[in-house]
Design an enzyme around this catalytic site. Structure first.
Site, mmCIF file in Angstrom:
data_model
loop_
_atom_site.group_PDB
_atom_site.id
_atom_site.type_symbol
_atom_site.label_atom_id
_atom_site.label_comp_id
_atom_site.label_asym_id
_atom_site.label_seq_id
_atom_site.Cartn_x
_atom_site.Cartn_y
_atom_site.Cartn_z
ATOM 1 N N ASP A 104 0.828 -1.208 0.000
ATOM 2 C CA ASP A 104 0.000 0.000 0.000
ATOM 3 C C ASP A 104 0.863 1.260 0.000
ATOM 4 O O ASP A 104 2.061 1.215 0.305
ATOM 5 C CB ASP A 104 -0.887 -0.029 1.260
ATOM 6 C CG ASP A 104 -2.204 0.685 1.066
ATOM 7 O OD1 ASP A 104 -2.312 1.506 0.138
ATOM 8 O OD2 ASP A 104 -3.132 0.435 1.872
ATOM 9 N N ASP B 203 -10.791 2.090 -2.908
ATOM 10 C CA ASP B 203 -11.328 1.816 -1.579
ATOM 11 C C ASP B 203 -12.853 1.787 -1.617
ATOM 12 O O ASP B 203 -13.497 1.387 -0.651
ATOM 13 C CB ASP B 203 -10.880 2.893 -0.585
ATOM 14 C CG ASP B 203 -9.462 2.641 -0.097
ATOM 15 O OD1 ASP B 203 -8.964 1.518 -0.294
ATOM 16 O OD2 ASP B 203 -8.853 3.566 0.465
#
Ligand code: GLA
Length: 735
Positions: free
Chosen positions: A477, A547
Site C-alpha cells: 500500500d 477503496d
C-alpha cells in the site's frame, strides 16, 4: 518483418497486423512524422512532411527557419530553438542557456526489445517484437537522443522510449525529457481521458479538442487518483465498434504529463512523459538518462478494439508474475471487517467461516505491527505486535494454513509515522525540507527512496517478515502523496531529481521482492487505486482498484479501468452494506456479479453477516471457479454504459475461441412500464448457435449480435443478472 527502411525515400515503415506508422527525414536530417493509421501495403512518399511548400526546410530557406520549426511534424521536438509547440526535450548547457536541435545520425533495426535500465517496460521474444532505434545528435552539445520504437505486430502496439546520452565534455541539465510525441493533422478529434478522486478513480471523460493545450497530469509523486497517465484522441462519432482511436499510455508510476495541443496550423501534437514540475536531471559526460516507455496504439475499429488490444498486450507483454494467466485464490481481507480491532482469535474465526464458503486465502490488513491500533503510529516498525497477534505471526499463519487457507499480509513500506522507532532513529530518512515542518498525510511522512540505506532498510524489513512464515500474498500500500520535496541525501544540484529517484527506488524495491519471492502474489494499492498504472503491473499482476467497494460506484470505476486494463488486473471485492463509503445498500448478489469482473474476493466480517449471505458466498465462489478462466483470459466487450445512459450497465467477456460468452447486466434504476430491453450483444461467432446456460433456449450468434437479445426488466434498483452462453455443436443446432 515489422520494421522496414525504404532506402530511396528514407522512410521507416513500422507495420503491425492492422496498422502502419511512417517516419520520414528531411535532407538536413530532421526526423518527421508522416503517417499513423490503418495498415498500408505500398511503398510510401514523404510529401506529408510538406518540405516542398513554404516555409521549406532550413537548407532551402534559412530566413524562415522559425516557421519551419514551428510547423514541421516532429517525431521528437526540442525546446529553445523555435518550435513553439510543446517540446519533448529541454537541455540547458553549462552557461545556463536552453536549446537543442536533433538531427539524424544513424539507425538500427533489430529483432526483440532491450530492457530499460531500472524501469518497468514491455517485453517480447525476438519473433514477437522488432525494434527501430534512430540516433539523433546535437553536435554542439555533444548530446545524442536514441529514439526507439518497438513494434508488436500481433497486438497492434508500439512501445516508444528515449535514451539521452551525454557524449560531450560538459555537464548538461535535462529540464524536460518526454517519452513520446505524435504530430498529426487535426480531424476534429475528441480527447478521452480518465479522471477522478479518492473512491471514484478512473471515470471516463470525453470532450472535443479546442485550440491550445489540453493536459492531464500528476505531480503528486504517483500516477494518482485524480488523473491517469492515459490519453486517446478519437475521430467524431467514435464508439465501441467504429471510429479512429489514437491512444498513449505511460509505463510509469510517478509524475506525468499527457497533453494534446491543437495548433494554429490545425495540427495536433500529442505528447507524454515525466512531468517537468520538480524535474531536472544532471547528466554528466558519459552518462545517459533513460526515459520511461509510452505504449502507443491505433484502432480503426473504435474503442472496443483499443481496449482489447491493450488487454492482450498487458497480459502477454507487461505482466511478469507467474499468476498472470492463473486463477488467483479467492481472498477475504479483514480491513472493512475489523479495521484495526483484531487479534489472532478474530482472524482465525474469520478464516474458519471463510473456509466453509469456499474462500481460499485470508489477508491480514493494516494493524498487525508495532503498536498500531490507530493510524497515527508505527509505520516503519515492521515487527509483529504480539499483543494482538498472540503466539506470533508464524503461529497465526500455520493455524490459517491448517484451516485450509493461504495467508496474505499488508505492508505500507514507503512510509514512516512520526511516532515510530524508525523516525526517532532516522528523522532524516523522511522526505522534508530542512527547517520547514513537512505536511503530514494520514498522519505520516514519506521515506526518501532516493537513499540507498533507506531502500535497503525497507527491503529487509519486508523480506524478513516474508521469510518468517508461509506468506503467499502481499498487499503493498501507499497512502499519501509526496510533498515538501527535500532529500537529506541529495545536494542542492540534485534535489530536483528526487521525484524520479523516488520512483526508481520503488521499482528497485519491488524488483528485489519479486526476484527473491517469485511465487509471491503481489497486489499493489495506493489509498485504493491511486497508483494503478502499467508500471506497477510489471511487478504485480493485480492492483486494488479503489477503496470504494460500493457496487454501483464500482460500475464506473471498473468501466474506466477495464477501458485499458485486463479484467484480471482489477482488484474487486464484495463488501458489506450499508457500504462503508457511500452508505448505499445493494443486493449481495449484485455485489458478487460486479466483483466477478475483477480478481474477486471479500472485504467483510463473515462471522457477522446473515446465514443467507454466507450461503450466497458459497454460490459465488463456485461461480468464480466456473467463470474466472473466461473473465481472466477472454475478450472484453462493453455493450452499454451506465455512465452514458444513467440506467443500466452491460459488459460481456468472450473466450478467444468464441466457445462461451458471459454477459453481465446491471439494472441500476428500475423503469415503470418497461418489460424488456433489447441489447445488441458482441463477442459471438455469427455463424454459430449458442445455448443460454441453465435453459433450453438456443440463439444464433448472428441474431444476438445484430438483431439483439431481450433482457427482462426486473423490479427494483441495483439488480443484476449473468447470462452465460455456450456454443453448441453442429448436430445440436436448432434451426
Ligand atoms: C488503504 C487501502 C485500504 C486499507 C487501508 C489500511 O486505504 O486502500 O484497502 O488497506 O489503507 O490502512
Amino acid at each position: 518483418m515489422a520494421v522496414y527502411f525504404q532506402e530511396d525515400k528514407k522512410i521507416f515503415h513500422l507495420d503491425t497486423k492492422n496498422t502502419t506508422y511512417l517516419i520520414g527525414m528531411t535532407p538536413e536530417g530532421y526526423i518527421g512524422h508522416i503517417y499513423y493509421g490503418r495498415r498500408l501495403y505500398q511503398e510510401a512518399d514523404s510529401y506529408l512532411l510538406r518540405t516542398a511548400e513554404a516555409p521549406f526546410t532550413p537548407s532551402v530557406n534559412k530566413r524562415e527557419k522559425l516557421s519551419f520549426l514551428d510547423s514541421f511534424p516532429m517525431e521528437y521536438p526540442t525546446g529553445g530553438i523555435g518550435d513553439y509547440r510543446e517540446s519533448c526535450l529541454n537541455v540547458r548547457n553549462p552557461k545556463g542557456q536552453m536549446g537543442s536541435e536533433l538531427l539524424y545520425l544513424s539507425h538500427e533495426i533489430y529483432p526483440g526489445k532491450k530492457k530499460l535500465e531500472g524501469l518497468p517496460a514491455s517485453f517480447g521474444a525476438e519473433e514477437e517484437v522488432e525494434t527501430l532505434e534512430i540516433t539523433l545528435e546535437d553536435k554542439i552539445l555533444g548530446l545524442q537522443a536514441v529514439l526507439s520504437w518497438s513494434v508488436f505486430e500481433k497486438e497492434d502496439m508500439i512501445a516508444r522510449s528515449v535514451r539521452i546520452v551525454n557524449q560531450g565534455k560538459d555537464a548538461l541539465k535535462l529540464e524536460k525529457v518526454y517519452s513520446a510525441c505524435l504530430d498529426m493533422d487535426n480531424e476534429d478529434y475528441e480527447m478521452i481521458n480518465l479522471c477522478g478522486s479518492w473512491a471514484r478513480e478512473r471515470h471516463i471523460q470525453r470532450a472535443p479538442l479546442r485550440y491550445g493545450k489540453q493536459a492531464v497530469s500528476s505531480f503528486r509523486g504517483e500516477s494518482s487518483h485524480q488523473e491517469h497517465p492515459f490519453m486517446a484522441l478519437v475521430s467524431p462519432g467514435t464508439d465501441q465498434q467504429q471510429g479512429q482511436v489514437y491512444a498513449m499510455h505511460f509505463v510509469y508510476s510517478g509524475n506525468f504529463l499527457a497533453q494534446a495541443e491543437l495548433t494554429q496550423y490545425d495540427s495536433v501534437r500529442m505528447v507524454m512523459g515525466i512531468h517537468t514540475e520538480e524535474f531536472c536531471w544532471n547528466l554528466l559526460p558519459g552518462e545517459s538518462f533513460q526515459a520511461p516507455e509510452v505504449i502507443l496504439t491505433y484502432s480503426g475499429q473504435g474503442l472496443g478494439m483499443m481496449s482489447r488490444n491493450f488487454h492482450d498486450f498487458y497480459r502477454d507483454h507487461m505482466i511478469r508474475s507467474i499468476y498472470n494467466h492463473k486463477k488467483r485464490p479467492i481472498l477475504i481481507n479483514n480491513w472493512e471487517a475489523t479495521y484495526f480491532d483484531f487479534d489472532t482469535e478474530k482472524l482465525l474465526q474469520i478464516a474458519r467461516e471463510a473456509k466453509k464458503c469456499g474462500i481460499e486465502m485470508l489477508v491480514m490488513d493494516d494493524g498487525w505491527f508495532g503498536r498500531r491500533n490507530v493510524d497515527d503510529n508505527s509505520l516503519g516498525d515492521w515487527t509483529v505486535n504480539e499483543e494482538k497477534i498472540k503466539g506470533g505471526l508464524k503461529y497465526l499463519v500455520d493455524q490459517v494454513n491448517e484451516i485450509g487457507l493461504a495467508f496474505g499480509i499488508w505492508f505500507e513500506p514507503e512510509m514512516v509515522s512520526p511516532d515510530s522507532d524508525l523516525y526517532r532513529a532516522h528523522p532524516d530518512w523522511a522526505i522534508q525540507i530542512e527547517g520547514r515542518e513537512a505536511a503530514m498525510g494520514r498522519n505520516q511522512y514519506v521515506l526518501d527512496l532516493s537513499r540507498r540505506d533507506v531502500v535497503d532498510y525497507v527491503y529487509e524489513a519486508v523480506a524478513k517478515i516474508l521469510r518468517s512464515a508461509n506468506i503467499c500474498y502481499v498487499k503493498w500500500d501507499m497512502n499519501r502523496l509526496l510533498s515538501d520535496l527535500g532529500s537529506s541525501f541529495l545536494d542542492a544540484e540534485h534535489q530536483k531529481e528526487l521525484s524520479h529517484r523516488y520512483v526508481l527506488g520503488l521499482y528497485e524495491l519491488q524488483e528485489r521482492l519479486v526476484t527473491e519471492f517469485p511465487e509471491l502474489l503481489l497486489e499493489n494499492c495506493s489509498s485504493g487505486g491511486a497508483r494503478f498504472d502499467p508500471g506497477m503491473l510489471y511487478y504485480s499482476p493485480q492492483i486494488w482498484c479503489s477503496d470504494d467497494t460500493d457496487a454501483i460506484e464500482r460500475l464506473l470505476i471498473q468501466e474506466g479501468t477495464g477501458f485499458i486494463y485486463p479484467l484480471s488486473t482489477m482488484g474487486a471485492h464484495v463488501s458489506d452494506c450499508p457500504n462503508h463509503i457511500l452508505g448505499r445498500v445493494t443486493p449481495f448478489e449484485t455485489r458478487g456479479h460486479i466483483a466477478l469482473a475483477g480478481t474477486f474476493g471479500y472485504e467483510l466480517d463473515i462471522t457477522k453477516i446473515p446465514q443467507e449471505q454466507r450461503q450466497m458466498i458459497c454460490e459465488q465462489t463456485k461461480m468464480y471457479h466456473a467463470y474466472n478462466d473466461l473473465v481472466r483470459e477472454g475478450d472484453y466487450y462493453r455493450i452499454a454504459s451506465y455512465r452514458e445512459n444513467h440506467k443500466y450497465d452491460v459488459w460481456a467477456v468472450a473466450s478467444k475461441d468464441k466457445q462461451e460468452v458471459l454477459v453481465t447486466y446491471v439494472q441500476v434504476l428500475a423503469e415503470p412500464n418497461k418489460h424488456s430491453r433489447k441489447l445488441r450483444l458482441q463477442g459471438f461467432d455469427p455463424d454459430a448457435s449458442y445455448r443460454l446456460t441453465g435453459t433450453e433456449q438456443v440463439y444464433s450468434g448472428e441474431m444476438l449480435m445484430y438483431a439483439g437479445f431481450l433482457i427482462e426488466c426486473m423490479k427494483g434498483d441495483f439488480v443484476s443478472r449473468l447470462y452465460h452462453f455456450e456454443k453448441i455443436q453442429a448436430e445440436d443446432k436448432c434451426l
